[in-house]
Design an enzyme around this catalytic site. Structure first.
Site, PDB file in Angstrom:
ATOM      1  N   LYS A  72       0.811  -1.222   0.000  1.00 22.47           N
ATOM      2  CA  LYS A  72       0.000   0.000   0.000  1.00 22.47           C
ATOM      3  C   LYS A  72       0.848   1.278   0.000  1.00 22.47           C
ATOM      4  CE  LYS A  72      -4.079  -0.352   2.255  1.00 22.47           C
ATOM      5  NZ  LYS A  72      -5.121  -0.748   3.231  1.00 22.47           N
ATOM      6  N   ASN A  93      -5.044   1.937  -1.948  1.00 27.31           N
ATOM      7  CA  ASN A  93      -5.575   0.572  -1.990  1.00 27.31           C
ATOM      8  C   ASN A  93      -6.253   0.243  -3.309  1.00 27.31           C
ATOM      9  OD1 ASN A  93      -7.972   1.886  -1.552  1.00 27.31           O
ATOM     10  ND2 ASN A  93      -8.583   0.666   0.215  1.00 27.31           N
ATOM     11  N   ALA A 133      -4.748   8.364  15.776  1.00 26.16           N
ATOM     12  CA  ALA A 133      -4.095   9.237  14.790  1.00 26.16           C
ATOM     13  C   ALA A 133      -3.063   8.447  13.988  1.00 26.16           C
ATOM     14  CB  ALA A 133      -3.467  10.432  15.499  1.00 26.16           C
ATOM     15  N   GLY A 134      -3.391   7.210  13.660  1.00 25.09           N
ATOM     16  CA  GLY A 134      -2.501   6.382  12.847  1.00 25.09           C
ATOM     17  C   GLY A 134      -2.882   6.465  11.375  1.00 25.09           C
ATOM     18  N   GLY A 135      -2.504   5.448  10.603  1.00 21.36           N
ATOM     19  CA  GLY A 135      -2.761   5.448   9.161  1.00 21.36           C
ATOM     20  C   GLY A 135      -4.243   5.435   8.838  1.00 21.36           C
ATOM     21  N   ALA A 136      -4.992   4.583   9.512  1.00 24.40           N
ATOM     22  CA  ALA A 136      -6.435   4.502   9.244  1.00 24.40           C
ATOM     23  C   ALA A 136      -7.111   5.815   9.615  1.00 24.40           C
ATOM     24  CB  ALA A 136      -7.041   3.348  10.039  1.00 24.40           C
ATOM     25  N   ILE A 226     -13.832   0.793  13.629  1.00 23.96           N
ATOM     26  CA  ILE A 226     -13.359   0.283  12.322  1.00 23.96           C
ATOM     27  C   ILE A 226     -12.722  -1.092  12.477  1.00 23.96           C
ATOM     28  CG2 ILE A 226     -13.048   2.603  11.368  1.00 23.96           C
ATOM     29  CD1 ILE A 226      -9.967   2.023  11.554  1.00 23.96           C
ATOM     30  N   GLY A 249     -17.304  -2.079  12.193  1.00 29.43           N
ATOM     31  CA  GLY A 249     -16.178  -1.888  11.287  1.00 29.43           C
ATOM     32  C   GLY A 249     -16.344  -2.482   9.898  1.00 29.43           C
TER      33      GLY A 249
HETATM   34  P1  ATR Z   1      -3.209   1.918  11.700  1.00 28.85           P
HETATM   35  O1  ATR Z   1      -2.334   2.187  10.519  1.00 28.85           O
HETATM   36  O2  ATR Z   1      -3.931   0.607  11.649  1.00 28.85           O
HETATM   37  O3  ATR Z   1      -4.141   3.066  11.974  1.00 28.85           O
HETATM   38  P2  ATR Z   1      -1.157   2.705  13.574  1.00 28.85           P
HETATM   39  O4  ATR Z   1      -0.666   3.656  12.550  1.00 28.85           O
HETATM   40  O5  ATR Z   1      -0.186   1.858  14.283  1.00 28.85           O
HETATM   41  O6  ATR Z   1      -2.237   1.733  12.961  1.00 28.85           O
HETATM   42  O7  ATR Z   1      -2.022   3.550  14.644  1.00 28.85           O
HETATM   43  C1  ATR Z   1      -2.445   3.010  15.812  1.00 28.85           C
HETATM   44  C2  ATR Z   1      -3.298   4.044  16.584  1.00 28.85           C
HETATM   45  O8  ATR Z   1      -3.788   3.382  17.743  1.00 28.85           O
HETATM   46  C3  ATR Z   1      -2.514   5.243  17.073  1.00 28.85           C
HETATM   47  O9  ATR Z   1      -3.379   6.358  17.160  1.00 28.85           O
HETATM   48  C4  ATR Z   1      -2.085   4.796  18.474  1.00 28.85           C
HETATM   49  O10 ATR Z   1      -1.809   5.866  19.362  1.00 28.85           O
HETATM   50  P3  ATR Z   1      -0.340   6.546  19.415  1.00 28.85           P
HETATM   51  O11 ATR Z   1      -0.275   7.510  18.247  1.00 28.85           O
HETATM   52  O12 ATR Z   1      -0.275   7.217  20.725  1.00 28.85           O
HETATM   53  O13 ATR Z   1       0.665   5.422  19.278  1.00 28.85           O
HETATM   54  C5  ATR Z   1      -3.338   4.083  18.902  1.00 28.85           C
HETATM   55  N1  ATR Z   1      -3.105   3.120  19.976  1.00 28.85           N
HETATM   56  C6  ATR Z   1      -2.526   1.898  19.880  1.00 28.85           C
HETATM   57  N2  ATR Z   1      -2.507   1.282  21.069  1.00 28.85           N
HETATM   58  C7  ATR Z   1      -3.087   2.145  21.959  1.00 28.85           C
HETATM   59  C8  ATR Z   1      -3.373   2.102  23.372  1.00 28.85           C
HETATM   60  N3  ATR Z   1      -3.043   1.036  24.113  1.00 28.85           N
HETATM   61  N4  ATR Z   1      -3.983   3.175  23.945  1.00 28.85           N
HETATM   62  C9  ATR Z   1      -4.318   4.243  23.192  1.00 28.85           C
HETATM   63  N5  ATR Z   1      -4.081   4.358  21.868  1.00 28.85           N
HETATM   64  C10 ATR Z   1      -3.478   3.315  21.253  1.00 28.85           C
END
Ligand code: ATR
Length: 267
Positions: A72, A93, A133-136, A226, A249
């Protein structure tokens, strides 16, 4: 379904390939609607991505591909044109082949928004809280910002990641009120929300904590997740138990089928 010399060919690229769902999602629709097209699994190892894709794009009867793990992000770098969602996420995608050019899109966010609307949830003037705030989250935030929503709040464990999305979005959607907050401070904004969506991985595992409390939320709020497996996360089940509206989701993926089909000029 009869494949002939006139059949347009599409693919889904992945490595490993055996888990892909796109052939089962698209081919029955082609058959039902008598569309002369087929979508096949194409196993492309990461190190062969560029030469494989350039070869595919050079074939006049090859219309494009769905793209999944691990391609991706690298595939986005190979594209000649990227939609805003693909630019902001850095991921695609679906890629349409247009006379050798590669046109990339990311339908994750559009699928989520289309799913909400398709399931009868109105986003007009809605205050939306996105957790994560990750990729999704990036994909979903761009799609939400393109809707006539009231305002968008991004709450994340790491404030800097929420701030980064808010900053990019403000450049593209200057009319929209966007705020970034720490997840630890989310309780204060809960009562004002019409839609709360979890984009974090919280809920995948049984012992995960809830993305946010359901105390103090508006009785009409929509609680959306999701996460696809489990189909109903503990958070969604708790919301249902409280009589709140929920949105699972799976819709995000289901609603991408027609969006991708139209983008590839098949459906
Ligand atoms: P994806 O691409 O699937 O969205 P990712 O980029 O790894 O996955 O993003 C994961 C998200 O879940 C992030 O917002 C992460 O928060 P951080 O930016 O602080 O890392 C959040 N996340 C993962 N585990 C968490 C937890 N135990 N508590 C709170 N937020 C969590």
């Amino acid at each position: 379904m009869m494949i002939t010399g006139t059949t347009r060919v599409f693919g889904v690229i992945a490595d490993p390939i055996d888990h892909v769902r796109a052939p089962m999602v698209f081919n029955p629709v082609f058959e039902d609607r008598k569309i002369d097209a087929v979508l096949v699994p194409l196993h492309i190892p990461a190190h062969d991505l560029e030469k494989s894709v350039r070869g595919l794009a050079a074939m006049p009867n090859m219309g494009g591909v769905c793209v999944t793990i691990p391609h991706k992000l690298p595939m986005a770098n190979l594209c000649d044109d990227l939609s805003l969602a693909a630019q902001i996420t850095g991921a695609v995608n679906a890629v349409r082949f247009d006379q050798g050019r590669l046109i990339g899109e990311n339908f994750d966010g559009a699928g989520f928004v289309s799913g909400l609307i398709g399931e009868g949830h109105d986003l007009t003037d809605a205050n939306v809280l996105m957790i994560g705030a990750g990729g999704a989250a990036r994909a979903i935030a761009v799609a939400l910002a393109g809707q006539p929503i009231g305002q968008l709040t991004i709450a994340n464990r790491t404030l800097a990641n929420a701030d980064a999305i808010a900053t990019i979005l403000r450049e593209h959607f200057p009319q929209l009120t966007i705020q970034a907050i720490e997840l630890a401070k989310v309780d204060a904004v809960l009562p004002a929300q019409d839609v709360i969506v979890n984009t974090t991985s919280l809920g995948l595992k049984d012992d995960d904590k809830m993305p946010c409390s359901l105390e103090g939320v508006d009785a009409d709020v929509i609680i959306a997740d999701i996460i696809m497996v489990p189909e109903k996360t503990a958070w969604l089940l708790a919301a249902e138990k409280k009589g709140l509206k929920t949105h699972a989701g799976k819709h995000m993926l289901d609603y991408q089928r027609d969006l991708i089909g139209r983008f590839l000029n098949i459906l």
